[in-house]
Design a protein around this motif. Structure first.
Motif, mmCIF file in Angstrom:
data_model
loop_
_atom_site.group_PDB
_atom_site.id
_atom_site.type_symbol
_atom_site.label_atom_id
_atom_site.label_comp_id
_atom_site.label_asym_id
_atom_site.label_seq_id
_atom_site.Cartn_x
_atom_site.Cartn_y
_atom_site.Cartn_z
ATOM 1 N N ARG A 185 49.101 102.102 -11.496
ATOM 2 C CA ARG A 185 49.331 101.719 -12.892
ATOM 3 C C ARG A 185 48.657 102.683 -13.857
ATOM 4 N N GLU B 91 47.332 99.604 -6.217
ATOM 5 C CA GLU B 91 48.174 99.171 -7.338
ATOM 6 C C GLU B 91 47.555 99.553 -8.674
ATOM 7 N N VAL C 173 58.705 103.525 3.355
ATOM 8 C CA VAL C 173 59.378 103.267 2.077
ATOM 9 C C VAL C 173 60.678 104.058 1.985
ATOM 10 N N ARG D 270 65.632 100.254 -6.269
ATOM 11 C CA ARG D 270 66.049 98.896 -5.908
ATOM 12 C C ARG D 270 66.501 98.103 -7.128
ATOM 13 N N GLY D 271 65.931 98.415 -8.276
ATOM 14 C CA GLY D 271 66.330 97.724 -9.498
ATOM 15 C C GLY D 271 67.590 98.289 -10.113
ATOM 16 N N SER E 90 58.977 110.725 -12.008
ATOM 17 C CA SER E 90 60.105 109.888 -12.423
ATOM 18 C C SER E 90 61.303 110.737 -12.816
ATOM 19 N N ARG F 291 56.328 104.775 -4.142
ATOM 20 C CA ARG F 291 56.604 103.335 -4.145
ATOM 21 C C ARG F 291 57.122 102.874 -5.498
ATOM 22 N N LEU F 292 56.617 103.452 -6.566
ATOM 23 C CA LEU F 292 57.120 103.111 -7.899
ATOM 24 C C LEU F 292 58.584 103.532 -8.051
ATOM 25 N N GLN F 293 58.931 104.706 -7.542
ATOM 26 C CA GLN F 293 60.320 105.167 -7.634
ATOM 27 C C GLN F 293 61.246 104.321 -6.765
ATOM 28 N N ALA F 294 60.738 103.872 -5.617
ATOM 29 C CA ALA F 294 61.547 102.998 -4.756
ATOM 30 C C ALA F 294 61.907 101.707 -5.485
ATOM 31 N N GLU F 295 60.975 101.181 -6.261
ATOM 32 C CA GLU F 295 61.269 99.964 -7.027
ATOM 33 C C GLU F 295 62.315 100.237 -8.102
ATOM 34 N N ARG F 296 62.280 101.410 -8.710
ATOM 35 C CA ARG F 296 63.302 101.767 -9.697
ATOM 36 C C ARG F 296 64.676 101.856 -9.036
#
Length: 290
Positions: free
Chosen positions: A24, A20, A189, A135-136, A103, A128-133
């Motif tokens: 970041r 993590e 993911v 999902r959001g 991104s 994983r960061l793109q997956a959160e985008r």
């Protein structure tokens, strides 16, 4: 909670916090010259012990990402910088990092990534960061295709190499474990995005080449290429047990990347390089399919 933290110094929590913090730093949440939160705040946020946080910070410092000074905290001193052959990537005087370009690639309707790398660790963090985008609801790609070339698992690699023969097998096993863990994470993911009907079409293909990666390569949507040689350095490698082994190793996240883009002029430096590296990837990929 105190008892849980006392026993969380194992590999799983260490890897979670380490991944993590790396993500970041990669995506600019903690830019160069900024300070990480205090050890106490990190331990509270992640629900782990101070000892786990200290081991993670020690590893980041050993790899040259951060520096710690008594009474001043831990400061980011390095990230994955990209030198560009195009005007587009020079928009910031500090250069750009891999995170923003990944991104941008995911903001297209159809995402295609061709990757050649030693392990899948850094790519896993960005995906994983793109997956959160997704999902959001911030981005909505209709398809994602990932093709990744990794070294063959039985290939004797020159790095990481322990400074003593006794620890050589342990470092090789560690590298294989890192690759397997993050490759499984990538598959999971992306598969979940399709299962949850967030991305209609997802295709993940991974092939193993009998080649020692001397560089890492990202081809984004067939138009942009990120290329960088691995830098071999002597550093302590931290095992999941917390033990440190002196070794010759490469810093995947630390590789200096050059950015090249195809444009309207097929003879421009960016177009020529991007085309040649895409052709190289295709040739190796095709060879491994035969």
């Amino acid at each position: 909670m105190g008892e849980e933290r006392a026993g969380d110094g194992g590999g799983r929590e260490f890897r979670r916090v380490s991944a993590e913090l790396r993500a970041r730093m990669a995506d600019g949440t903690y830019p160069v010259r900024s300070f990480l939160p205090s050890q106490r705040d990190l331990a509270e946020e992640f629900g782990v012990s101070r000892d786990t946080v200290q081991r993670v910070l020690r590893e980041l410092a050993n790899e040259g990402w951060t520096e710690s000074r008594q009474g001043s905290g831990t400061r980011v001193i390095k990230n994955q910088r990209i030198q560009s052959s195009t005007a587009r990537a020079t928009r910031s005087p500090r250069g750009v990092t891999l995170g923003p370009l990944i991104s941008e690639a995911f903001e297209q309707p159809d995402v295609r990534l061709d990757v050649y790398t030693l392990t899948s660790e850094s790519l896993d963090a960005h995906i994983r960061l793109q997956a959160e985008r997704i999902r959001g609801g911030f981005i909505q790609p209709r398809s994602i295709m990932l093709r990744m070339l990794l070294p063959a698992t039985l290939l004797p690699l020159p790095y990481p190499r322990a400074m003593d023969d006794e620890n050589a097998p342990r470092l090789h096993d560690r590298l294989l474990a890192i690759t397997e863990r993050h490759t499984d994470s990538l598959r999971s993911v992306l598969r979940d995005l399709r299962t949850e009907q967030l991305v209609p079409a997802v295709d993940v293909q991974i092939r193993h080449a009998p080649l020692t990666p001397a560089f890492k390569l990202y081809v984004l949507n067939g138009t942009e290429v990120l290329f960088g040689p691995y830098e071999v350095i002597e550093r302590p490698v931290v095992l999941e047990t917390g033990e440190e082994i002196r070794a010759l190793d490469v810093l995947g996240l630390g590789a200096t990347l050059t950015h090249h883009m195809r444009d309207a002029d097929p003879d421009s430096p960016g177009s020529v390089f991007a085309t040649s590296m895409q052709s190289w990837f295709e040739s190796v990929w095709t060879l491994l399919s035969e």
